[in-house]
Design a protein around this motif. Sequence first.
Motif, mmCIF file in Angstrom:
data_model
loop_
_atom_site.group_PDB
_atom_site.id
_atom_site.type_symbol
_atom_site.label_atom_id
_atom_site.label_comp_id
_atom_site.label_asym_id
_atom_site.label_seq_id
_atom_site.Cartn_x
_atom_site.Cartn_y
_atom_site.Cartn_z
ATOM 1 N N CYS A 8 -2.540 -1.653 -1.329
ATOM 2 C CA CYS A 8 -1.202 -1.481 -1.461
ATOM 3 C C CYS A 8 -0.878 0.064 -0.840
ATOM 4 O O CYS A 8 -1.341 0.947 -0.864
ATOM 5 N N ILE A 10 1.724 1.791 -1.253
ATOM 6 C CA ILE A 10 2.078 3.070 -2.296
ATOM 7 C C ILE A 10 1.117 3.754 -2.900
ATOM 8 O O ILE A 10 0.981 4.907 -2.854
ATOM 9 N N CYS A 11 0.344 2.819 -3.741
ATOM 10 C CA CYS A 11 -0.789 3.473 -4.445
ATOM 11 C C CYS A 11 -2.192 3.436 -3.776
ATOM 12 O O CYS A 11 -3.204 4.123 -4.542
ATOM 13 N N CYS A 28 1.177 -4.028 -4.676
ATOM 14 C CA CYS A 28 0.488 -4.585 -5.560
ATOM 15 C C CYS A 28 1.025 -5.045 -7.102
ATOM 16 O O CYS A 28 0.856 -5.780 -7.786
ATOM 17 N N CYS A 32 5.520 -0.692 -7.418
ATOM 18 C CA CYS A 32 5.271 -0.162 -6.152
ATOM 19 C C CYS A 32 6.348 -0.552 -5.306
ATOM 20 O O CYS A 32 6.829 0.321 -4.361
HETATM 21 ZN ZN LIG Z 1 0.424 -0.176 -5.825
#
Ligand SMILES: [Zn+2]
Length: 67
Positions: A8, A10-11, A28, A32
């Motif tokens: 992912c 983002i995370c 994910c 996100c």
């Molecule tokens: Zn994520």
Amino acid sequence: MPKTELRCPICGQAMYGNWAEWPEFPFCSRRCRQIDLGRWLGEAYRIPVSRDELDPDHDADAPSESV
Ligand SMILES: [Zn+2]
């Protein structure tokens, strides 16, 4: 079928398995996705847009007829 480890953006959570198992791909989770959208909009608002650089006729009157 290529086995690629996706993460992912983002995370950073690893996303294994089939893409179909991740409805919010390439994120994910919906959370996100919202974060990414917020970042993108934030960037868009922050960057000033200069319309002068988008003028397609800038080079139109260049002297090309030299006979
Ligand atoms: Zn994520």
